[in-house]
Design a protein around this motif. Sequence first.
Motif, PDB file in Angstrom:
ATOM      1  N   PHE A  55     -17.104  -0.023   4.670  1.00 41.61           N
ATOM      2  CA  PHE A  55     -15.659  -0.217   5.096  1.00 41.61           C
ATOM      3  C   PHE A  55     -15.311  -1.535   4.331  1.00 41.61           C
ATOM      4  O   PHE A  55     -15.620  -2.468   4.206  1.00 41.61           O
ATOM      5  N   LEU A  56     -14.028  -1.524   3.707  1.00 36.15           N
ATOM      6  CA  LEU A  56     -13.513  -2.703   2.974  1.00 36.15           C
ATOM      7  C   LEU A  56     -12.262  -3.256   3.149  1.00 36.15           C
ATOM      8  O   LEU A  56     -11.332  -2.152   3.406  1.00 36.15           O
ATOM      9  N   ILE A  57     -11.969  -4.397   3.446  1.00 41.39           N
ATOM     10  CA  ILE A  57     -10.585  -5.012   3.628  1.00 41.39           C
ATOM     11  C   ILE A  57     -10.617  -5.911   2.425  1.00 41.39           C
ATOM     12  O   ILE A  57     -11.186  -6.777   2.454  1.00 41.39           O
ATOM     13  N   SER A  58      -9.328  -5.738   1.770  1.00 42.28           N
ATOM     14  CA  SER A  58      -8.967  -6.742   0.662  1.00 42.28           C
ATOM     15  C   SER A  58      -7.859  -7.144   0.728  1.00 42.28           C
ATOM     16  O   SER A  58      -6.894  -6.563   1.252  1.00 42.28           O
ATOM     17  N   ILE A  59      -7.435  -8.383   0.084  1.00 41.64           N
ATOM     18  CA  ILE A  59      -6.122  -8.988   0.192  1.00 41.64           C
ATOM     19  C   ILE A  59      -5.670  -8.872  -1.471  1.00 41.64           C
ATOM     20  O   ILE A  59      -6.659  -9.705  -2.442  1.00 41.64           O
ATOM     21  N   ASP A  60      -4.699  -8.336  -1.697  1.00 37.96           N
ATOM     22  CA  ASP A  60      -4.220  -8.418  -2.903  1.00 37.96           C
ATOM     23  C   ASP A  60      -2.841  -8.924  -2.817  1.00 37.96           C
ATOM     24  O   ASP A  60      -1.818  -8.340  -2.479  1.00 37.96           O
ATOM     25  N   ARG A  61      -2.473 -10.081  -3.437  1.00 41.89           N
ATOM     26  CA  ARG A  61      -1.316 -10.858  -3.210  1.00 41.89           C
ATOM     27  C   ARG A  61      -0.813 -10.919  -1.707  1.00 41.89           C
ATOM     28  O   ARG A  61      -1.793 -11.599  -0.796  1.00 41.89           O
ATOM     29  N   GLN A  62       0.081 -10.525  -1.536  1.00 41.02           N
ATOM     30  CA  GLN A  62       0.562 -10.411   0.121  1.00 41.02           C
ATOM     31  C   GLN A  62      -0.007  -9.214   0.914  1.00 41.02           C
ATOM     32  O   GLN A  62       0.519  -9.100   2.107  1.00 41.02           O
ATOM     33  N   TYR A  63      -0.522  -8.372   0.187  1.00 44.35           N
ATOM     34  CA  TYR A  63      -0.967  -7.111   0.720  1.00 44.35           C
ATOM     35  C   TYR A  63      -2.654  -7.113   1.277  1.00 44.35           C
ATOM     36  O   TYR A  63      -3.370  -7.395   0.763  1.00 44.35           O
ATOM     37  N   VAL A  64      -2.506  -6.406   2.620  1.00 44.88           N
ATOM     38  CA  VAL A  64      -3.915  -6.154   3.199  1.00 44.88           C
ATOM     39  C   VAL A  64      -4.303  -4.593   2.627  1.00 44.88           C
ATOM     40  O   VAL A  64      -3.402  -3.710   3.039  1.00 44.88           O
ATOM     41  N   LYS A  65      -5.443  -4.415   2.034  1.00 47.70           N
ATOM     42  CA  LYS A  65      -5.843  -2.987   1.791  1.00 47.70           C
ATOM     43  C   LYS A  65      -6.854  -2.735   2.596  1.00 47.70           C
ATOM     44  O   LYS A  65      -7.831  -3.604   2.486  1.00 47.70           O
ATOM     45  N   PHE A  66      -7.027  -1.462   2.786  1.00 47.51           N
ATOM     46  CA  PHE A  66      -8.289  -0.880   3.643  1.00 47.51           C
ATOM     47  C   PHE A  66      -8.787   0.217   2.747  1.00 47.51           C
ATOM     48  O   PHE A  66      -8.039   1.048   2.136  1.00 47.51           O
TER      49      PHE A  66
END
Length: 146
Positions: A55-66
């Motif tokens: 399971f991965l949570i990443s932050i790309d600029r202002q977006y949270v991606k799952f």
Amino acid sequence: MPTYVSGNKNKMGFCHLSTNCNKNSNVRTEDNLLKNVSSEFLYWFSGFTDAEGNFLISIDRQYVKFRFKISLHIDDVEVLNTIKSNLNVGTVTLESSRNRCSYIIQNYEEIKNIICPIFNAFPLHTSKKLDFENFSQAVFIKDNKK
């Protein structure tokens, strides 16, 4: 009281069990997206994820991606295709140069409405359970901030 299960296992790890198994899942999802998925498959999928999933949570600029991902040797691509065909979501990718293949779900709605309910109903048992708890909490927080 322990439950004993007997049966044989095929190459992909699915067992033909001698115990009674509810063929329909009890997973509650939006619009019951998993109503045709067997409990036997979902138990197997939970155990398989314990071993091979992440399971991965990443932050790309202002977006949270799952992202939910299972990676295997390319020889085992049919296992990932079986998962995809049972869940009816996600993609299977091949990385021939690395002899790897992956099953990936990155769509937020699919993670929220399919992946999270599966592991809430068919819990993980290894330390990956803690990863999922953090992951699903973040999904819940994001959903409540909409």
